[in-house]
Design a protein around this motif. Structure first.
Motif, mmCIF file in Angstrom:
data_model
loop_
_atom_site.group_PDB
_atom_site.id
_atom_site.type_symbol
_atom_site.label_atom_id
_atom_site.label_comp_id
_atom_site.label_asym_id
_atom_site.label_seq_id
_atom_site.Cartn_x
_atom_site.Cartn_y
_atom_site.Cartn_z
ATOM 1 N N PHE A 17 -1.710 -8.338 -0.491
ATOM 2 C CA PHE A 17 -0.955 -7.076 -0.257
ATOM 3 C C PHE A 17 -0.428 -6.819 0.887
ATOM 4 N N GLN A 18 0.808 -6.399 0.970
ATOM 5 C CA GLN A 18 1.506 -6.087 2.254
ATOM 6 C C GLN A 18 1.264 -4.482 2.508
ATOM 7 N N LYS A 19 1.164 -3.949 3.935
ATOM 8 C CA LYS A 19 0.887 -2.948 4.044
ATOM 9 C C LYS A 19 1.923 -1.882 3.402
ATOM 10 N N GLU A 20 1.091 -0.813 2.853
ATOM 11 C CA GLU A 20 1.695 0.302 2.441
ATOM 12 C C GLU A 20 1.651 -0.391 0.681
ATOM 13 N N ASP A 21 1.332 -1.412 0.166
ATOM 14 C CA ASP A 21 1.363 -1.845 -1.042
ATOM 15 C C ASP A 21 0.218 -1.038 -2.007
ATOM 16 N N ILE A 22 0.694 -0.616 -3.117
ATOM 17 C CA ILE A 22 -0.436 0.085 -4.074
ATOM 18 C C ILE A 22 -0.990 -1.027 -4.690
ATOM 19 N N ILE A 23 -2.488 -0.715 -4.696
ATOM 20 C CA ILE A 23 -3.195 -1.758 -5.420
ATOM 21 C C ILE A 23 -3.436 -1.195 -6.553
ATOM 22 N N PHE A 24 -3.772 -0.053 -7.065
ATOM 23 C CA PHE A 24 -3.681 0.631 -8.147
ATOM 24 C C PHE A 24 -3.561 2.210 -8.110
ATOM 25 N N SER A 25 -2.980 2.802 -8.995
ATOM 26 C CA SER A 25 -2.876 4.093 -8.966
ATOM 27 C C SER A 25 -3.839 4.996 -9.722
ATOM 28 N N GLU A 26 -3.773 6.362 -9.294
ATOM 29 C CA GLU A 26 -4.766 7.183 -9.890
ATOM 30 C C GLU A 26 -4.160 7.410 -11.544
ATOM 31 N N ASN A 27 -5.234 7.335 -12.301
ATOM 32 C CA ASN A 27 -5.018 7.519 -13.643
ATOM 33 C C ASN A 27 -4.351 5.979 -14.538
ATOM 34 N N ASN A 28 -4.487 4.851 -13.483
ATOM 35 C CA ASN A 28 -4.555 3.453 -14.053
ATOM 36 C C ASN A 28 -5.817 3.122 -14.820
ATOM 37 N N SER A 29 -5.857 2.689 -15.894
ATOM 38 C CA SER A 29 -7.096 1.709 -16.429
ATOM 39 C C SER A 29 -7.790 1.298 -15.469
ATOM 40 N N ALA A 30 -9.172 1.336 -15.382
ATOM 41 C CA ALA A 30 -10.035 0.466 -14.430
ATOM 42 C C ALA A 30 -10.391 -0.848 -15.092
ATOM 43 N N ARG A 31 -9.879 -1.976 -14.496
ATOM 44 C CA ARG A 31 -9.817 -3.224 -14.875
ATOM 45 C C ARG A 31 -10.321 -4.495 -14.384
ATOM 46 N N ASN A 32 -10.558 -4.045 -12.909
ATOM 47 C CA ASN A 32 -11.083 -5.288 -12.087
ATOM 48 C C ASN A 32 -11.983 -4.526 -11.008
ATOM 49 N N TYR A 33 -12.786 -5.577 -10.415
ATOM 50 C CA TYR A 33 -13.534 -5.331 -9.229
ATOM 51 C C TYR A 33 -12.774 -5.958 -8.264
ATOM 52 N N TYR A 34 -12.695 -5.246 -7.074
ATOM 53 C CA TYR A 34 -11.833 -5.449 -5.944
ATOM 54 C C TYR A 34 -13.205 -5.617 -4.671
ATOM 55 N N GLN A 35 -12.550 -6.824 -3.914
ATOM 56 C CA GLN A 35 -13.558 -7.016 -2.809
ATOM 57 C C GLN A 35 -12.457 -7.391 -1.751
ATOM 58 N N ILE A 36 -12.551 -6.900 -0.476
ATOM 59 C CA ILE A 36 -11.587 -7.258 0.589
ATOM 60 C C ILE A 36 -12.118 -8.572 1.280
ATOM 61 N N LYS A 37 -11.289 -9.365 1.268
ATOM 62 C CA LYS A 37 -11.514 -10.564 2.245
ATOM 63 C C LYS A 37 -10.891 -10.363 3.834
ATOM 64 N N SER A 38 -9.743 -9.717 3.896
ATOM 65 C CA SER A 38 -9.331 -9.395 5.232
ATOM 66 C C SER A 38 -8.446 -8.134 4.893
ATOM 67 N N GLY A 39 -8.445 -7.382 6.003
ATOM 68 C CA GLY A 39 -7.528 -6.209 5.686
ATOM 69 C C GLY A 39 -8.245 -4.809 5.718
ATOM 70 N N ILE A 40 -7.398 -3.673 5.365
ATOM 71 C CA ILE A 40 -7.972 -2.627 5.292
ATOM 72 C C ILE A 40 -7.538 -1.660 4.130
ATOM 73 N N VAL A 41 -8.063 -0.852 3.278
ATOM 74 C CA VAL A 41 -7.643 -0.283 2.169
ATOM 75 C C VAL A 41 -8.389 1.113 2.252
ATOM 76 N N LYS A 42 -7.311 2.034 1.701
ATOM 77 C CA LYS A 42 -7.937 3.456 1.597
ATOM 78 C C LYS A 42 -7.852 3.846 0.240
ATOM 79 N N MET A 43 -8.575 4.650 -0.352
ATOM 80 C CA MET A 43 -8.281 5.355 -1.609
ATOM 81 C C MET A 43 -7.931 6.696 -1.371
ATOM 82 N N ASN A 44 -6.811 7.448 -1.946
ATOM 83 C CA ASN A 44 -6.449 8.532 -1.663
ATOM 84 C C ASN A 44 -5.770 9.329 -3.006
ATOM 85 N N ASN A 45 -5.793 10.772 -2.717
ATOM 86 C CA ASN A 45 -5.301 11.641 -3.718
ATOM 87 C C ASN A 45 -4.197 12.498 -2.810
#
Length: 198
Positions: A17-45
């Motif tokens: 994922f590139q910087k600022e890419d959305i991995i999933f959006s609020e109200n999306n169905s939860a379908r996957n487990y995510y684990q970070i190999k490298s980088g930083i991710v934020k969850m926000n509203n």
């Protein structure tokens, strides 16, 4: 959190994922487990006025977004790459299969989720009742002791911007800047080249 060899054994996909890419959006169905190999991710509203509220920031080897998988609800927040990131993505069904066959992993994930709940409860009470400098110090100590296990004085560099701290703790940026300067005067933090150490 889950050993990478195990994720690979269960056919987890590696995705960039590139910087600022959305991995999933609020109200999306939860379908996957995510684990970070490298980088930083934020969850926000965002509130009705468009102000961002950061639910959490996650780093290498951490996972995020698991609770909705267990209770079959949509995501309550967005997940966004803060910098270029590489993630292991494991479909929900394979994630549950992994947990059923590896009780030690299941226990570790439960423990991690419990820590996050505890932290959210602490922050919620602090936001409503404590001075800004106290809230910030509690947040730094959570990072120091619970996330990074870095007990020596001033051994932890705080990788959050002043803006991110304000968004996490419900404070104004100017308040965060003032409070951090106050904490430096009290000897609670050290500032070196604009970076804060606890």
């Amino acid at each position: 959190m889950i050993p990478t060899e195990l994720l690979i054994d269960f056919n987890a996909e590696l995705k960039e994922f590139q910087k600022e890419d959305i991995i999933f959006s609020e109200n999306n169905s939860a379908r996957n487990y995510y684990q970070i190999k490298s980088g930083i991710v934020k969850m926000n509203n965002y509130n009705d006025d468009g102000k961002e509220f950061i639910q959490g920031i996650f780093y290498k080897e951490q996972s995020f977004g698991e609770p909705p998988l267990f209770i079959d609800i949509n995501y309550p927040a967005n997940a966004v790459a803060i910098e270029n990131s590489v993630l292991y993505i494991l479909p929900k069904e394979k994630f549950f299969q992994l947990l059923k066959t590896h009780s030690d992993i299941h226990f570790n994930i439960t423990k991690s989720l419990a820590k996050r709940l505890y932290y959210k409860a602490i922050i919620a009470s602090e936001i409503s009742s404590q001075e800004p400098s106290h809230r910030i110090l509690r947040f730094f100590d959570y990072l120091k002791h619970d996330v990074h296990q870095s007990p020596e004085k001033f051994s932890l560099k705080i990788d959050y911007t002043r803006q991110q701290i304000s968004d996490l703790l419900g404070l104004r940026v100017e308040t965060v800047i003032r409070a951090i300067k106050q904490l430096e005067k009290q000897g609670e933090v050290k500032i070196v080249k604009r970076k804060v150490y606890r």
